[in-house]
Design a protein around this motif. Sequence first.
Motif, mmCIF file in Angstrom:
data_model
loop_
_atom_site.group_PDB
_atom_site.id
_atom_site.type_symbol
_atom_site.label_atom_id
_atom_site.label_comp_id
_atom_site.label_asym_id
_atom_site.label_seq_id
_atom_site.Cartn_x
_atom_site.Cartn_y
_atom_site.Cartn_z
ATOM 1 N N ASN A 267 0.789 -1.229 0.000
ATOM 2 C CA ASN A 267 0.000 0.000 0.000
ATOM 3 C C ASN A 267 0.820 1.277 0.000
ATOM 4 O OD1 ASN A 267 -1.676 -1.952 2.367
ATOM 5 N ND2 ASN A 267 -2.354 -1.697 0.261
ATOM 6 N N THR A 268 2.063 1.207 0.475
ATOM 7 C CA THR A 268 2.901 2.416 0.489
ATOM 8 C C THR A 268 4.357 2.027 0.266
ATOM 9 O OG1 THR A 268 3.541 2.399 2.808
ATOM 10 C CG2 THR A 268 1.458 3.477 2.298
ATOM 11 N N ILE A 269 5.171 3.029 0.127
ATOM 12 C CA ILE A 269 6.613 2.826 -0.038
ATOM 13 C C ILE A 269 7.211 2.112 1.185
ATOM 14 C CG2 ILE A 269 7.410 5.038 0.953
ATOM 15 C CD1 ILE A 269 9.138 5.250 -1.684
ATOM 16 N N TRP A 270 6.603 2.274 2.330
ATOM 17 C CA TRP A 270 7.132 1.665 3.556
ATOM 18 C C TRP A 270 7.048 0.151 3.500
ATOM 19 C CZ3 TRP A 270 9.908 5.107 5.789
ATOM 20 C CH2 TRP A 270 9.546 6.468 5.662
ATOM 21 N N ASP A 271 6.099 -0.382 2.743
ATOM 22 C CA ASP A 271 5.957 -1.842 2.634
ATOM 23 C C ASP A 271 7.086 -2.461 1.816
ATOM 24 O OD1 ASP A 271 3.537 -1.616 3.979
ATOM 25 O OD2 ASP A 271 2.394 -1.385 2.125
ATOM 26 N N CYS A 272 7.758 -1.641 0.981
ATOM 27 C CA CYS A 272 8.773 -2.226 0.098
ATOM 28 C C CYS A 272 10.121 -1.518 0.186
ATOM 29 C CB CYS A 272 8.292 -2.229 -1.350
ATOM 30 S SG CYS A 272 7.502 -0.723 -1.896
ATOM 31 N N VAL A 286 3.328 -2.922 -7.395
ATOM 32 C CA VAL A 286 2.244 -2.166 -6.776
ATOM 33 C C VAL A 286 1.204 -1.709 -7.813
ATOM 34 C CG1 VAL A 286 3.396 -1.345 -4.691
ATOM 35 C CG2 VAL A 286 3.725 -0.097 -6.836
ATOM 36 N N ALA A 287 -0.042 -1.665 -7.361
ATOM 37 C CA ALA A 287 -1.142 -1.213 -8.225
ATOM 38 C C ALA A 287 -1.570 0.178 -7.787
ATOM 39 C CB ALA A 287 -2.325 -2.166 -8.085
ATOM 40 N N ALA A 288 -1.960 0.999 -8.749
ATOM 41 C CA ALA A 288 -2.387 2.361 -8.415
ATOM 42 C C ALA A 288 -3.547 2.335 -7.415
ATOM 43 C CB ALA A 288 -2.781 3.114 -9.686
ATOM 44 N N THR A 289 -4.477 1.413 -7.576
ATOM 45 C CA THR A 289 -5.646 1.369 -6.681
ATOM 46 C C THR A 289 -5.266 1.037 -5.239
ATOM 47 O OG1 THR A 289 -7.091 0.762 -8.506
ATOM 48 C CG2 THR A 289 -7.876 0.212 -6.298
ATOM 49 N N HIS A 290 -4.244 0.210 -5.063
ATOM 50 C CA HIS A 290 -3.951 -0.243 -3.694
ATOM 51 C C HIS A 290 -2.774 0.476 -3.054
ATOM 52 C CE1 HIS A 290 -6.139 -3.853 -5.398
ATOM 53 N NE2 HIS A 290 -6.974 -3.139 -4.689
ATOM 54 N N ALA A 291 -2.098 1.308 -3.829
ATOM 55 C CA ALA A 291 -0.894 1.971 -3.292
ATOM 56 C C ALA A 291 -0.984 3.490 -3.432
ATOM 57 C CB ALA A 291 0.347 1.410 -3.976
ATOM 58 N N GLY A 292 -2.181 4.024 -3.215
ATOM 59 C CA GLY A 292 -2.293 5.487 -3.137
ATOM 60 C C GLY A 292 -2.358 6.217 -4.465
ATOM 61 N N GLY A 293 -2.804 5.517 -5.513
ATOM 62 C CA GLY A 293 -3.068 6.199 -6.780
ATOM 63 C C GLY A 293 -1.826 6.486 -7.595
ATOM 64 N N ILE A 294 -1.976 7.402 -8.542
ATOM 65 C CA ILE A 294 -0.866 7.763 -9.431
ATOM 66 C C ILE A 294 0.247 8.399 -8.604
ATOM 67 C CG2 ILE A 294 -0.247 9.377 -11.292
ATOM 68 C CD1 ILE A 294 -3.040 8.723 -12.522
ATOM 69 N N THR A 295 -0.124 9.256 -7.668
ATOM 70 C CA THR A 295 0.860 9.931 -6.814
ATOM 71 C C THR A 295 1.640 8.911 -5.977
ATOM 72 O OG1 THR A 295 -0.527 11.890 -6.758
ATOM 73 C CG2 THR A 295 1.096 11.683 -4.986
ATOM 74 N N GLY A 296 0.940 7.958 -5.389
ATOM 75 C CA GLY A 296 1.589 6.940 -4.553
ATOM 76 C C GLY A 296 2.538 6.077 -5.366
ATOM 77 N N VAL A 297 2.088 5.618 -6.535
ATOM 78 C CA VAL A 297 2.924 4.732 -7.355
ATOM 79 C C VAL A 297 4.130 5.483 -7.904
ATOM 80 C CG1 VAL A 297 2.992 3.352 -9.485
ATOM 81 C CG2 VAL A 297 1.061 3.133 -7.925
ATOM 82 N N LYS A 298 3.927 6.748 -8.242
ATOM 83 C CA LYS A 298 5.053 7.551 -8.765
ATOM 84 C C LYS A 298 6.161 7.658 -7.708
ATOM 85 C CE LYS A 298 6.212 10.980 -11.955
ATOM 86 N NZ LYS A 298 7.428 10.190 -12.210
ATOM 87 N N LYS A 299 5.778 7.867 -6.467
ATOM 88 C CA LYS A 299 6.792 7.964 -5.401
ATOM 89 C C LYS A 299 7.574 6.646 -5.309
ATOM 90 C CE LYS A 299 3.892 11.030 -2.511
ATOM 91 N NZ LYS A 299 4.506 12.336 -2.727
ATOM 92 N N ILE A 300 6.855 5.524 -5.367
ATOM 93 C CA ILE A 300 7.505 4.209 -5.253
ATOM 94 C C ILE A 300 8.389 3.940 -6.476
ATOM 95 C CG2 ILE A 300 7.080 1.704 -5.129
ATOM 96 C CD1 ILE A 300 4.506 2.397 -3.512
ATOM 97 N N SER A 301 7.891 4.246 -7.682
ATOM 98 C CA SER A 301 8.668 3.975 -8.917
ATOM 99 C C SER A 301 9.965 4.763 -8.926
ATOM 100 C CB SER A 301 7.911 4.391 -10.181
ATOM 101 O OG SER A 301 6.613 3.963 -10.159
#
Length: 405
Positions: A267-272, A286-301
């Motif tokens: 769900n967040t960068i903290w999980d990985c 990570v999926a956009a729906t489960h990891a905070g949307g486009i903003t969340g996935v962009k931070k992780i990527s």
Amino acid sequence: MNIQDIKVFVCSPGRNFVTVKVITEDGTYGLGDATVNGRELAVATYLEEHVVPCLIGRDAHSIEDIWQYLYQGVYWRRGPITMAAIAAIDMALWDIKGKVSGLPVYQLLGGKCRTGVNLYAHANGENIDDTLDKVQECIDQGFKAVRLQSAIPGLSETYGVLGDKKDYFELQGNRPLPPEQEWSTAKYFKLIPELFKKARERFGNQVHFLHDVHSRLTPIESAKLGKMLEKYNLLFLEDASIAENQENYKLIRHHTTTPLALGETYNTIWDCKDLLQNQLIDYIRVAATHAGGITGVKKISDFAAVYNVRTAPHGAPDLSPICFAAHMHLNISTHNFGIQEFVGFGNEESKTIFKHGMTLENGMVLIDDAPGLGVDFDETKASEFPYKRSYLPVSRLEDGTLWHW
Ligand code: GCO
Ligand code: MG
């Protein structure tokens, strides 16, 4: 441009989807996906009761601030329900920003890094030969990468193989309670090397192969499987073991060069974070729906890119076409994108509800230049398919011990 209204829809065109529509005072609207398979109403209520009232009147352009407001601003952070709710609002706000600026979302994210999005398809069979025939079908359709799953002899049901059932909802029959499946690592280990041996014999190196363990192995068993499969040169081995304890992957990593993929439930960068910074995986799913949307996935990527980890977003049928479109905009504009899971654009019922201009060509998805995410949602049609309670299966060892599904 203030937010005037937010509507939440739960519909079930063969499976449940939670869809969010954010409407601004000038009538522009954006769409988001908030589906958490088997827990749909929890997210819908979270949104309606706790999120929507706080957002009315706020500036729809303040995507990052709204993301932080719903994440940091809430004492109870993280978790799939919270992050799916944030995700849906976030996708809808990106959709609005695109529509208002007249640009597809990928342009707002930095523009195209590639012409199309490479996919991997699924070949799920009742036995090895059946799986291999399905691989051939995928190759005939133009796919360059295929995930192989096969029913395990001696076990009543296997992940990914639904027999004559079209989905998990149908698998539950008229009794909407979690179906129970059996697991035996010994039986699985007899089958899997044989599956990939025969697959390479039949197809050579025509396509990339992948496999999803669905988290059923212990770390040392995963290490063993990774080693056994090295000679079949997988693109990646997915969810070998659970990594609630991210340290688990050190053990797997130290024993095998089979590339590892993980993260569809994160769900967040903290999980990985530890998995990424210690270079314990090769693909983050990570999926956009489960990891905070486009903003969340962009931070992780972006964090993953520092460690040479590529993205391979989750693409199961329980993510709605809105999430899939969000992935396409991310995939096409993210330099460290790897590959996208693909199981089609949904069934006939769902195609009457979600309309989009994405097309499949030669194992790739191409997106059009419609402003925003490029997906529309037919509310009237959706109301013809009301919510139906549904669960994913649970798994037990042959002696009845509850196991990871
Ligand atoms: C995948 C996934 C799915 C999940 C499903 C749960 O790799 O596509 O593992 O099959 O099981 O999304 O809701
Ligand atoms: Mg998976």
